[in-house]
Motif scaffolding. Structure first.
Motif, PDB file in Angstrom:
ATOM      1  N   GLU A 195       0.958  -1.077   0.015  1.00 15.06           N
ATOM      2  CA  GLU A 195       0.574  -0.014  -0.078  1.00 15.06           C
ATOM      3  C   GLU A 195       0.992   1.612   0.379  1.00 15.06           C
ATOM      4  OE1 GLU A 195      -4.035   0.603   2.392  1.00 15.06           O
ATOM      5  OE2 GLU A 195      -2.239   1.972   3.478  1.00 15.06           O
ATOM      6  N   LEU A 196       0.640   1.876  -1.028  1.00 12.13           N
ATOM      7  CA  LEU A 196       1.136   3.318  -0.867  1.00 12.13           C
ATOM      8  C   LEU A 196       0.404   4.408  -0.382  1.00 12.13           C
ATOM      9  CD1 LEU A 196       3.502   2.651  -4.707  1.00 12.13           C
ATOM     10  CD2 LEU A 196       4.364   2.312  -2.551  1.00 12.13           C
ATOM     11  N   ARG A 197       1.085   5.666  -0.237  1.00 13.56           N
ATOM     12  CA  ARG A 197       0.404   7.212   0.769  1.00 13.56           C
ATOM     13  C   ARG A 197       0.753   7.914   0.469  1.00 13.56           C
ATOM     14  NH1 ARG A 197      -4.018   5.673   4.033  1.00 13.56           N
ATOM     15  NH2 ARG A 197      -4.431   3.875   4.282  1.00 13.56           N
ATOM     16  N   SER A 198       0.566   8.396  -0.026  1.00 12.15           N
ATOM     17  CA  SER A 198       0.776  10.290  -0.259  1.00 12.15           C
ATOM     18  C   SER A 198       0.692  11.142   1.426  1.00 12.15           C
ATOM     19  CB  SER A 198      -0.252  11.009  -1.691  1.00 12.15           C
ATOM     20  OG  SER A 198       0.539  12.354  -1.128  1.00 12.15           O
ATOM     21  N   PRO A 199       2.593  11.528   1.318  1.00  6.48           N
ATOM     22  CA  PRO A 199       2.106  12.455   2.699  1.00  6.48           C
ATOM     23  C   PRO A 199       1.985  13.059   3.002  1.00  6.48           C
ATOM     24  CG  PRO A 199       3.979  13.291   0.823  1.00  6.48           C
ATOM     25  CD  PRO A 199       3.171  11.974  -0.028  1.00  6.48           C
ATOM     26  N   THR A 200       0.664  13.764   2.562  1.00  4.61           N
ATOM     27  CA  THR A 200      -0.532  14.718   2.469  1.00  4.61           C
ATOM     28  C   THR A 200      -1.343  13.805   3.326  1.00  4.61           C
ATOM     29  OG1 THR A 200      -1.704  14.550   0.336  1.00  4.61           O
ATOM     30  CG2 THR A 200       0.189  16.454   0.544  1.00  4.61           C
ATOM     31  N   ASP A 201      -2.393  14.834   4.306  1.00  6.55           N
ATOM     32  CA  ASP A 201      -2.612  14.074   5.005  1.00  6.55           C
ATOM     33  C   ASP A 201      -4.160  13.923   4.145  1.00  6.55           C
ATOM     34  OD1 ASP A 201      -1.725  14.832   7.275  1.00  6.55           O
ATOM     35  OD2 ASP A 201      -2.651  16.725   7.737  1.00  6.55           O
ATOM     36  N   GLY A 203      -4.131  12.312   1.151  1.00  5.72           N
ATOM     37  CA  GLY A 203      -3.350  12.359   0.028  1.00  5.72           C
ATOM     38  C   GLY A 203      -3.576  10.810  -0.641  1.00  5.72           C
ATOM     39  N   SER A 204      -3.393  10.635  -1.836  1.00  4.08           N
ATOM     40  CA  SER A 204      -4.248   9.486  -2.781  1.00  4.08           C
ATOM     41  C   SER A 204      -3.074   8.066  -2.128  1.00  4.08           C
ATOM     42  CB  SER A 204      -3.531   9.084  -3.735  1.00  4.08           C
ATOM     43  OG  SER A 204      -2.285   9.532  -4.027  1.00  4.08           O
ATOM     44  N   VAL A 205      -3.655   7.074  -2.310  1.00  4.51           N
ATOM     45  CA  VAL A 205      -4.327   6.244  -1.947  1.00  4.51           C
ATOM     46  C   VAL A 205      -3.439   5.071  -3.287  1.00  4.51           C
ATOM     47  CG1 VAL A 205      -3.883   3.828   0.251  1.00  4.51           C
ATOM     48  CG2 VAL A 205      -4.589   6.129   0.380  1.00  4.51           C
ATOM     49  N   ALA A 224       7.410   9.831  -6.908  1.00  8.03           N
ATOM     50  CA  ALA A 224       6.832  11.210  -6.831  1.00  8.03           C
ATOM     51  C   ALA A 224       6.371  11.420  -5.290  1.00  8.03           C
ATOM     52  CB  ALA A 224       5.534  11.101  -7.069  1.00  8.03           C
ATOM     53  N   ASP A 225       7.354  10.401  -4.624  1.00  8.56           N
ATOM     54  CA  ASP A 225       6.968  11.519  -2.797  1.00  8.56           C
ATOM     55  C   ASP A 225       6.022  10.537  -1.311  1.00  8.56           C
ATOM     56  OD1 ASP A 225       9.425  12.725  -2.493  1.00  8.56           O
ATOM     57  OD2 ASP A 225       8.332  14.337  -3.330  1.00  8.56           O
ATOM     58  N   MET A 226       5.408   9.473  -2.865  1.00  9.21           N
ATOM     59  CA  MET A 226       4.351   8.030  -1.740  1.00  9.21           C
ATOM     60  C   MET A 226       5.557   7.795  -0.906  1.00  9.21           C
ATOM     61  SD  MET A 226       1.958   7.312  -4.424  1.00  9.21           S
ATOM     62  CE  MET A 226       0.399   7.053  -3.199  1.00  9.21           C
TER      63      MET A 226
END
Length: 307
Positions: A195-201, A203-205, A224-226
């Motif tokens: 599972e990859l997550r964006s660093p923003t609260d 953000g996309s998953v 892309a910093d995920m």
């Protein structure tokens, strides 16, 4: 009995109760089914279920306990339907509206009357104490359920000085590094799920299953910093699992290496089989947990006394 999930807790002081002392204490807080007006009930049951009477099972230097919870199943829709009917009845018979306070009182009365007829749903949570390793290992992926068990154990024996196990390095950073470098930690292989997550609260998953995690597509997301919040790992000792960014181990499965060890044992009854399973599982977990924590830079022991 084989654990499907693991939440790890570290004793900050050595656990000194022996199995006999602990069993006696647990028996005094044994599970009792819900009474007619109880919404829920919680207590200790023998880990062997109907095959045993002791409230602990000790083997391989570890002590297994089992907590049982029972909840009355009373759907909100049923209560609300009965409440609506009662409110309508009052409107017709008394020609008046029903205020907010009266609605609350009516709802409580309806719940009280329905509880004796509600179905009861039960569940159990297993855990074991490993005094030599200074660990409490709980078979759940829910921190809430683990805390419920630990809170009741603390109430039962008077003290339970444990804290969640944490690593020296942040799991999400470490797992992201593994995928970026296409390099698994020692004694592990990276699986095919993450599972990859964006660093923003908000953000996309991105959830990937049955994928080559070393592919250019995955790497593009990482560039892309995920970051990696969950990752499938396979341990060379014969355990597969998902590890998340809180060091929760989920969806444990045991491979042929462990099954071969089980097949070499010859248990005569269910109680002996439980003992064999528990002994083998705790032995495998000892190596697995140690090497898993090493993969994340070792365990942060700053809040613990020497064991």
């Amino acid at each position: 009995m084989w654990f499907k999930n693991i939440l790890l807790y570290r004793f900050t002081k050595p656990f000194t109760q022996d199995p006999e002392q602990l069993s006696q204490a647990l028996s005094e807080k044994a599970f009792k089914p819900c009474g007619s007006q109880d919404l829920s009930s919680f207590g200790w049951v023998p880990p062997l279920g109907r095959h045993g009477t002791e409230f602990v099972h000790a083997a391989n230097g570890c002590i297994m306990v089992c907590a049982k919870r029972q909840d009355k199943v009373l759907p909100a829709a049923v209560v609300n339907e009965a409440l609506a009917e009662k409110v309508e009845e009052i409107k017709v018979q008394d020609s008046r509206a029903v205020g907010g306070k009266e609605r609350i009182e009516l709802k409580e009365e309806i719940t009280f009357n329905l509880l004796p007829r509600a179905f009861a749903r039960s569940s159990t949570v297993f855990a074991y104490i490993a005094p030599k390793q200074g660990l409490l290992v709980v078979n759940t992926a829910s921190a809430k359920r683990a805390e419920e068990l630990m809170s009741y154990l603390r109430e039962t024996i008077g003290s339970l000085p444990v804290i969640p196990v944490t690593a020296n390095n942040l799991p999400q950073h470490v797992m992201t590094h593994w995928l970026k470098e296409k390099a698994a930690p020692d004694n592990f292989e990276i699986g095919t799920e993450c599972e990859l997550r964006s660093p923003t609260d908000e953000g996309s998953v991105i959830r990937c299953k049955n994928q080559d995690l070393g592919s250019d597509e995955i790497n593009a997301h990482l560039q892309a910093d995920m970051h990696v919040s969950k990752l499938a790992l396979e341990w060379q000792g014969g355990i597969s699992c998902i590890v998340d960014d809180q060091l929760t181990v989920k969806r444990l499965s045991f491979g042929d290496l462990i099954q071969d060890k089980l097949d070499r044992e010859d248990a005569e009854d269910a109680a002996q089989q439980f003992d064999v399973d528990f002994t083998l599982m705790t032995a495998e977990f000892e190596g697995f947990i140690q090497q898993l924590l090493q993969a994340f830079g070792g365990e942060d022991m700053s809040d613990c006394q020497p064991q």
